[in-house]
Design a protein around this motif. Structure first.
Motif, PDB file in Angstrom:
ATOM      1  N   ALA A 105       0.861  -1.084   0.117  1.00 11.53           N
ATOM      2  CA  ALA A 105      -0.158  -0.187  -0.110  1.00 11.53           C
ATOM      3  C   ALA A 105       1.118   1.213   0.008  1.00 11.53           C
ATOM      4  CB  ALA A 105      -1.257   0.399   1.469  1.00 11.53           C
ATOM      5  N   ASN A 163      -4.971   2.029  -1.863  1.00 13.99           N
ATOM      6  CA  ASN A 163      -4.179   1.318  -2.395  1.00 13.99           C
ATOM      7  C   ASN A 163      -4.705  -0.320  -1.627  1.00 13.99           C
ATOM      8  OD1 ASN A 163      -2.960   2.286  -4.355  1.00 13.99           O
ATOM      9  ND2 ASN A 163      -1.406   2.677  -3.034  1.00 13.99           N
ATOM     10  N   PHE A 164      -4.793   0.029  -0.315  1.00 17.21           N
ATOM     11  CA  PHE A 164      -6.030  -0.209   0.716  1.00 17.21           C
ATOM     12  C   PHE A 164      -6.791  -1.311   0.293  1.00 17.21           C
ATOM     13  CE2 PHE A 164      -2.786  -0.306   4.020  1.00 17.21           C
ATOM     14  CZ  PHE A 164      -2.312  -1.693   4.713  1.00 17.21           C
TER      15      PHE A 164
END
Ligand code: Z5A
Ligand code: MG
Length: 210
Positions: A105, A163-164
């Motif tokens: 991430a 991103n997570f």
């Protein structure tokens, strides 16, 4: 790894200041009070030689290329994985405060290629459960000590948050149990949700790798 009487591998991930370390500590103490053997690992582990390099980078007392720091974070996991594996084999529940998912991430948020970011952690143990503590970057910024290290700014945290979301989609497709919890509620509420999930972990299956 043989599944018989093994411990479980639980990862707590989350946005900055979402309460990961606080929750890991409470979880460890509560499990110990139920008579379980528990070991807590924190990534980065800043005590090893590699960890000291990472610490200096995060405190901005040293500069490294994005690729080099990514590989150091991964190497820091690889240097502890044998120890984690043997603990699990001897029946110890291992709680990890951040893991490879943070690595992807953060590095991808700096513009590194997604698959490249994933590759150095391939082969590490695949957790039984990943709990992702979600908090809005704005609320997180109001919590203690925010802004003292590299990455602790709202713009970076928003990229990391996106991103997570992608990590959750991709790993869920691979049948990894990746559960997002709202971390903006009280310590006790977050803890009881975590405990419910940890109690449901099935240790009858052998652990696989990422
Ligand atoms: N990083 C990376 O780039 N690549 C990698 O592979 C890895 C990490 C593994 C340092 O990580 C940086 O490394 C991190 C990602 C990057 N950069 N950022 N941003 P770290 O884990 O060492 O960072 P840290 O300094 O421990 O911060 P943290 O982990 O983000 O915080 P936390 O553990 O989530 O929160 P906390 O310390 O438990 O709580 C923060 C404060 O909030 C504290 O004052 C608590 O009392 C309070 N708190 C906690 N829960 C609550 C609730 N429920 N309500 C109100 N207040 C609360
Ligand atoms: Mg922490």
């Amino acid at each position: 790894m043989s599944a018989q009487n093994r411990g479980s591998l639980v990862v707590i991930e989350g946005l900055d200041r979402s309460g990961k370390s606080t929750q890991c500590q409470i979880l460890m103490e509560k499990l110990q009070s139920k008579g379980k053997k528990v070991q807590l690992y924190k990534f980065p582990d800043r005590t090893t030689a590699i960890g000291k390099k990472i610490d200096a980078y995060l405190k901005e007392t040293s500069q490294l290329s994005d690729q080099v720091i990514h590989l150091l974070f991964s190497a820091n996991r690889w240097e502890l994985i044998e120890d984690i594996q043997s603990k699990i084999q001897s029946g110890v529940t291992c709680i990890l405060d951040r893991y490879a998912f943070s690595g992807i991430a953060f590095s991808a948020a700096k513009g590194l290629n997604w698959e490249w970011c994933k590759s150095p952690d391939r082969g590490l143990l695949r957790p039984d459960l990943v709990i992702f503590l979600h908090i809005s970057p704005e609320v997180a910024a109001k919590r203690g000590q925010y802004g003292e290290e590299r990455y602790e700014n709202i713009e970076m945290q928003k990229k990391v948050e996106k991103n997570f979301e992608r990590i959750e989609r991709e790993y869920t497709e691979e049948s990894l149990s990746f559960i997002t919890l709202d971390a903006s509620t009280s310590l006790e509420t977050v803890h009881s949700r975590i405990m419910n999930l940890v109690d449901q972990v099935d240790v009858s299956k052998a652990l696989e790798t990422l």
